[in-house]
Design a protein around this motif. Structure first.
Motif, PDB file in Angstrom:
ATOM      1  N   UNK A  69      52.994  72.450  25.639  1.00 21.66           N
ATOM      2  CA  UNK A  69      53.508  73.226  26.770  1.00 21.66           C
ATOM      3  C   UNK A  69      52.535  74.358  27.142  1.00 21.66           C
ATOM      4  N   UNK A  70      52.090  75.071  26.100  1.00 20.14           N
ATOM      5  CA  UNK A  70      51.145  76.172  26.323  1.00 20.14           C
ATOM      6  C   UNK A  70      49.814  75.637  26.869  1.00 20.14           C
ATOM      7  N   UNK A  71      49.361  74.521  26.288  1.00 20.95           N
ATOM      8  CA  UNK A  71      48.089  73.917  26.706  1.00 20.95           C
ATOM      9  C   UNK A  71      48.143  73.490  28.170  1.00 20.95           C
ATOM     10  N   UNK A  72      49.275  72.930  28.574  1.00 18.35           N
ATOM     11  CA  UNK A  72      49.421  72.467  29.957  1.00 18.35           C
ATOM     12  C   UNK A  72      49.380  73.648  30.923  1.00 18.35           C
ATOM     13  N   UNK A  73      50.032  74.728  30.513  1.00 21.25           N
ATOM     14  CA  UNK A  73      50.031  75.938  31.340  1.00 21.25           C
ATOM     15  C   UNK A  73      48.600  76.487  31.483  1.00 21.25           C
ATOM     16  N   UNK A  74      47.879  76.545  30.355  1.00 20.26           N
ATOM     17  CA  UNK A  74      46.487  77.021  30.374  1.00 20.26           C
ATOM     18  C   UNK A  74      45.605  76.110  31.230  1.00 20.26           C
ATOM     19  N   UNK A  75      45.840  74.798  31.117  1.00 23.02           N
ATOM     20  CA  UNK A  75      45.041  73.830  31.871  1.00 23.02           C
ATOM     21  C   UNK A  75      45.257  74.015  33.366  1.00 23.02           C
ATOM     22  N   UNK A  76      46.521  74.261  33.746  1.00 23.73           N
ATOM     23  CA  UNK A  76      46.817  74.461  35.171  1.00 23.73           C
ATOM     24  C   UNK A  76      46.147  75.729  35.707  1.00 23.73           C
ATOM     25  N   UNK A  77      46.188  76.784  34.905  1.00 23.44           N
ATOM     26  CA  UNK A  77      45.529  78.043  35.292  1.00 23.44           C
ATOM     27  C   UNK A  77      44.024  77.834  35.444  1.00 23.44           C
ATOM     28  N   UNK A  78      43.461  77.101  34.483  1.00 26.06           N
ATOM     29  CA  UNK A  78      42.016  76.839  34.513  1.00 26.06           C
ATOM     30  C   UNK A  78      41.631  76.056  35.768  1.00 26.06           C
ATOM     31  N   UNK A  79      42.402  75.016  36.061  1.00 25.52           N
ATOM     32  CA  UNK A  79      42.089  74.196  37.244  1.00 25.52           C
ATOM     33  C   UNK A  79      42.178  75.035  38.514  1.00 25.52           C
ATOM     34  N   UNK A  80      43.213  75.883  38.584  1.00 28.34           N
ATOM     35  CA  UNK A  80      43.343  76.732  39.774  1.00 28.34           C
ATOM     36  C   UNK A  80      42.144  77.668  39.923  1.00 28.34           C
ATOM     37  N   UNK A  81      41.706  78.261  38.812  1.00 24.63           N
ATOM     38  CA  UNK A  81      40.568  79.189  38.926  1.00 24.63           C
ATOM     39  C   UNK A  81      39.281  78.438  39.263  1.00 24.63           C
ATOM     40  N   UNK A  83      39.202  75.716  41.107  1.00 23.20           N
ATOM     41  CA  UNK A  83      39.326  75.383  42.532  1.00 23.20           C
ATOM     42  C   UNK A  83      38.969  76.602  43.383  1.00 23.20           C
ATOM     43  N   UNK A  84      39.482  77.772  42.966  1.00 26.16           N
ATOM     44  CA  UNK A  84      39.197  79.013  43.701  1.00 26.16           C
ATOM     45  C   UNK A  84      37.697  79.297  43.728  1.00 26.16           C
ATOM     46  N   UNK A  85      37.022  78.969  42.624  1.00 24.04           N
ATOM     47  CA  UNK A  85      35.583  79.232  42.520  1.00 24.04           C
ATOM     48  C   UNK A  85      34.755  78.139  43.207  1.00 24.04           C
ATOM     49  N   UNK A  86      35.458  77.087  43.669  1.00 20.41           N
ATOM     50  CA  UNK A  86      34.793  75.963  44.362  1.00 20.41           C
ATOM     51  C   UNK A  86      33.747  75.255  43.500  1.00 20.41           C
ATOM     52  N   UNK A  87      34.093  75.081  42.233  1.00 20.46           N
ATOM     53  CA  UNK A  87      33.163  74.368  41.349  1.00 20.46           C
ATOM     54  C   UNK A  87      33.690  72.983  40.963  1.00 20.46           C
ATOM     55  N   UNK A  88      34.925  72.680  41.410  1.00 19.04           N
ATOM     56  CA  UNK A  88      35.458  71.317  41.232  1.00 19.04           C
ATOM     57  C   UNK A  88      36.019  70.846  42.569  1.00 19.04           C
ATOM     58  N   UNK A  89      36.217  69.546  42.668  1.00 20.12           N
ATOM     59  CA  UNK A  89      36.789  69.005  43.903  1.00 20.12           C
ATOM     60  C   UNK A  89      37.733  67.859  43.584  1.00 20.12           C
TER      61      UNK A  89
END
Lengths: 89, 289
Positions: A69-81, A83-89
């Motif tokens: 549960x914690x890992x999934x939350x961290x993963x979602x935060x990481x993906x959002x950041x 995306x914001x930084x425009x380093x993934x698509x």
């Protein structure tokens, strides 16, 4: 989700910095810093393999002692950041 | 008649061959001229570039409006670099170089001879020294107490002005280079800064070197304030101030190694500053320890 090409992860002390070094990121002039766990995740997906929050959470639970549960939350935060930084698509 | 001249900059040598009328323009290289050299980084020859071979565009570097624009091409295994004085101006210099930039030919518009030779030599110097722990910096350097202090910043942020303010504030402060000093991380982990034949608009071509006392990123501000930079920030500013070819992975690996080494030895600071003597005093008292 995939990482954009042309980035290089560089260790600096106990942190990491992601720099645009390839021809694809020739005009990328932002500075992205990553802590150890984010850098670990980046290294697992930087070859361009597809990933989602579930996949990153799985990678986190393999490497660190965290609940799914914690890992999934961290993963979602990481993906959002990322995306914001425009380093993934 | 074509003649070859040898130069040593930061203990590393290269040569330029040209007609005497062009060599006569290179007064900024005089302090660096040597009779003979045992090995050379690169040999630059002024001549004609063979335009018959097909060139493939790699990228165009337009990072800064005030900086020369550089178009990068491959011609087979060779490189071709085309330089314009500004972003929108026509190409005035064409460099054709072999794969490791050790042998190069330069063709230029005779009206831009000096600009072309200086820029070609600077690019070749940076590209052929990256793997030797060398950084060709965009910085102004002032020497005080036998140590060199580098001021970094975008064009127009007041690097030269800040150097001048140090000289106003401190009687023993001297300019070493105003635009393109050479920074070296030596095998014994000493970091030294060297004067060069390239100094922007200020004729300051001094063949001397000193250990580095500090490196400061300047920002124009309505106040004076200085703070140390964390490693990632320090790395980013150093990287954007060092010459290199972003698309050559080995060159970027070498720059990373050098910069990461330097910033763990020399602390970097960022100075928000007004163009006044107080800024120089604040900077000096913080950095010169």
């Amino acid at each position: 989700m995939k990482v954009k090409p042309g980035f290089k992860l560089r260790p600096l002390g106990n942190e990491f910095i992601l720099v645009g070094e390839g021809v694809e990121q020739i005009n990328f002039n932002k500075m992205i810093t990553m802590n150890e766990s984010a850098a670990y995740l980046w290294q697992q997906v930087m070859d361009g393999t597809d990933f989602d929050a579930e996949r990153l959470a799985e990678l986190l639970t393999q490497e660190y002692e965290v609940s799914h549960e914690q890992a999934l939350q961290d993963a979602q935060t990481t993906i959002q950041s990322w995306l914001d930084a425009e380093i993934i698509q | 008649m074509v003649r070859r001249r040898n130069y040593t900059v930061a203990d590393l040598s290269f040569s330029i061959a040209a007609e005497e009328e062009y060599l006569a323009l290179l007064t900024n290289y005089a302090p660096f001229e040597v009779e003979t050299i045992s090995s050379s980084l690169f040999q630059l020859t002024i001549g004609k570039v063979d335009g018959s071979k097909e060139k493939v565009s790699v990228f165009t570097d337009t990072s800064d409006d005030d900086m020369p624009r550089i178009e990068v091409y491959r011609v087979g295994e060779d490189w071709q670099l085309q330089i314009s004085m500004y972003k929108e101006s026509p190409v005035c210099a064409i460099i054709r170089a072999n794969q490791d930039f050790s042998v190069a030919t330069l063709q230029f518009d005779p009206n831009s001879a000096k600009f072309a030779i200086d820029n070609a030599a600077m690019l070749l110097y940076a590209f052929t020294t990256a793997h030797l722990g060398v950084l060709e910096m965009h910085a102004s350097v002032t020497v005080k107490d036998g140590k060199g202090f580098l001021f970094l910043g975008h064009s127009g942020t007041g690097k030269s002005t800040h150097s001048r303010l140090w000289m106003e504030a401190f009687e023993d402060a001297r300019l070493l280079n105003d635009d393109n000093p050479i920074l070296r991380l030596l095998p014994n982990n000493e970091v030294r800064v060297y004067g060069s034949p390239w100094s922007g608009k200020t004729p300051c071509y001094i063949n001397k070197n000193v250990p580095v006392g500090g490196i400061v990123k300047l920002n124009q501000a309505p106040h004076n304030e200085i703070r140390p930079l964390r490693l990632p920030e320090a790395y980013a500013y150093m990287l954007s101030s060092a010459s290199g070819l972003k698309i050559v992975p080995e060159m970027m690996d070498a720059l990373y190694k050098t910069i990461a080494g330097i910033i763990q030895i020399i602390p970097l600071y960022t100075l928000d500053c007004l163009p006044n003597v107080e800024a120089a005093r604040l900077c000096e008292s913080t950095v010169n320890i």
